[in-house]
Design an enzyme around this catalytic site. Structure first.
Site, PDB file in Angstrom:
ATOM      1  N   ASN A  31       0.861  -1.177   0.000  1.00  0.00           N
ATOM      2  CA  ASN A  31       0.000   0.000   0.000  1.00  0.00           C
ATOM      3  C   ASN A  31       0.901   1.231   0.000  1.00  0.00           C
ATOM      4  O   ASN A  31       1.633   1.472   0.963  1.00  0.00           O
ATOM      5  CB  ASN A  31      -0.886  -0.015   1.244  1.00  0.00           C
ATOM      6  CG  ASN A  31      -1.884   1.131   1.267  1.00  0.00           C
ATOM      7  OD1 ASN A  31      -1.722   2.131   0.579  1.00  0.00           O
ATOM      8  ND2 ASN A  31      -2.926   0.996   2.076  1.00  0.00           N
ATOM      9  N   GLY A  82       2.136   3.998   6.381  1.00  0.00           N
ATOM     10  CA  GLY A  82       3.374   4.395   7.044  1.00  0.00           C
ATOM     11  C   GLY A  82       3.878   5.740   6.596  1.00  0.00           C
ATOM     12  O   GLY A  82       5.072   5.898   6.316  1.00  0.00           O
ATOM     13  N   ASP A 128      -3.092  -3.071   8.950  1.00  0.00           N
ATOM     14  CA  ASP A 128      -3.875  -4.283   9.206  1.00  0.00           C
ATOM     15  C   ASP A 128      -4.886  -4.538   8.096  1.00  0.00           C
ATOM     16  O   ASP A 128      -5.206  -5.681   7.781  1.00  0.00           O
ATOM     17  CB  ASP A 128      -4.595  -4.166  10.548  1.00  0.00           C
ATOM     18  CG  ASP A 128      -3.624  -4.239  11.733  1.00  0.00           C
ATOM     19  OD1 ASP A 128      -2.537  -4.820  11.561  1.00  0.00           O
ATOM     20  OD2 ASP A 128      -3.952  -3.716  12.807  1.00  0.00           O
ATOM     21  N   GLU A 171     -12.533  -3.421  10.321  1.00  0.00           N
ATOM     22  CA  GLU A 171     -13.419  -2.910   9.288  1.00  0.00           C
ATOM     23  C   GLU A 171     -14.761  -3.644   9.361  1.00  0.00           C
ATOM     24  O   GLU A 171     -14.819  -4.809   9.761  1.00  0.00           O
ATOM     25  CB  GLU A 171     -12.811  -3.115   7.890  1.00  0.00           C
ATOM     26  CG  GLU A 171     -11.438  -2.479   7.697  1.00  0.00           C
ATOM     27  CD  GLU A 171     -11.485  -0.957   7.668  1.00  0.00           C
ATOM     28  OE1 GLU A 171     -12.570  -0.405   7.393  1.00  0.00           O
ATOM     29  OE2 GLU A 171     -10.436  -0.337   7.930  1.00  0.00           O
TER      30      GLU A 171
END
Length: 309
Positions: A10, A14, A69, A284
């Site tokens: 992704n 970070g 996560d 989620e």
């Protein structure tokens, strides 16, 4: 035949540190004996999940999920249903990184997390499956539902960093006037709980929101969920329960059921019928009750650090 590894990362995780580390991660994978390539996720829904499925079906031996996560959860969902599944490694680049903590993966250095692969230590891990009337979804850390569920994920990371478990008590006090109780039937290995509840947690690891005492007996490969059922209570008692849970002293409280189970069936009953109660999977919303959970024992093999349980 050369083994193949696919890095699925992704780019915004970070603080957008991932893109500048891709070349070094691929070099680590080459050192580990893999022919390595990378996939940069897009804003498209299920981007990481779809790429994980494609790579697995193309014969890749290892998938490296790099991100928070949510990214890890997507990659798991992309392969957990397959008969033949590649190994997985994770590089944490999110805010909480609960699963990385449980596996003993360094959380303060992207490159050090990648170098765990060079240690060649793996372990087959349990995966949770949530069946929403035929729609099967998977999770690696926690499933939760009930009005207190927001407490688990509703505290901003910067507040947690500054205040620790006090942040959860503050959030809990803020939520108390708005709490509702749901009348439910929970069917698990050791029995049935039927009545009102404030929250249920179904854990795969001992780490929730950065705290390691909420599921004190969790094991990662035993085929069992840790089940916590929080019965309804007055607001003052709920705050006390929160404080006890964050310090691992809640399991003997009479307002809490704490047990292990291979499966769990969750149904809304009574006045709750017709209401929508969301189920949270790894932070989620997955779908809505009713739902049946099943532990898929040792379903996916992960690279782990020295402290991975």
């Amino acid at each position: 035949m050369t083994k193949k590894a696919r890095l699925i990362y992704n780019p915004v995780s970070g603080h957008e540190q991932m893109p500048k580390n891709v070349a070094d991660i691929l070099d680590v994978l080459e050192q580990a004996g893999y022919e390595a390539s990378a996939f940069r996720t897009t804003p498209e829904k299920k981007s990481a999940q779809n790429e994980a499925t494609r790579a697995a079906e193309a014969g890749f031996d290892l998938l490296v999920a790099a991100g928070g996560d949510g990214t890890i959860n997507e990659v798991v969902n992309g392969i957990a249903f397959l008969d033949e599944r590649p190994k997985m490694a994770i590089i944490p680049a999110g805010t909480t990184n609960d699963y990385a903590r449980a596996l003993g993966i360094p959380r303060d250095s992207i490159l050090e997390a990648a170098k765990i692969i060079l240690q060649k230590k793996t372990r087959k891990m349990d995966i949770g499956m949530a069946d929403f009337s035929g729609d099967e979804q998977y999770f690696v850390n926690i499933a939760a539902c009930g009005s207190l569920t927001e407490l688990t994920y509703g505290v901003p990371s910067e507040v947690k960093s500054a205040l620790g478990y006090a942040a959860y008590l503050i959030k809990g006090a803020e939520m108390l006037p708005h709490l509702t109780e749901n009348e439910m039937r929970l069917t698990y290995d050791d029995g049935v709980y039927e009545g009102k509840l404030s929250m249920l947690l179904l854990g795969m690891t001992n780490t929730i929101g950065g705290f390691e005492q909420i599921m004190p007996d969790a094991q990662l490969s035993d085929g069992l969920f840790q089940l916590i059922i929080v019965k309804p209570s007055d607001p003052g008692k709920l705050l006390k329960l929160m404080a006890l849970a964050l310090n691992g002293r809640h399991t003997d409280d009479p307002d809490i059921i704490y047990t292990k189970t291979k499966s769990l069936k969750v149904d809304l009953i009574g006045k709750s019928k017709g209401q929508e109660l969301p189920v949270n999977l790894d932070g989620e919303i997955g779908d809505y009750c009713p739902v049946t959970f099943k532990n898929l024992q040792q379903r996916i093999e992960f690279y782990v650090g020295k402290s991975g349980k």
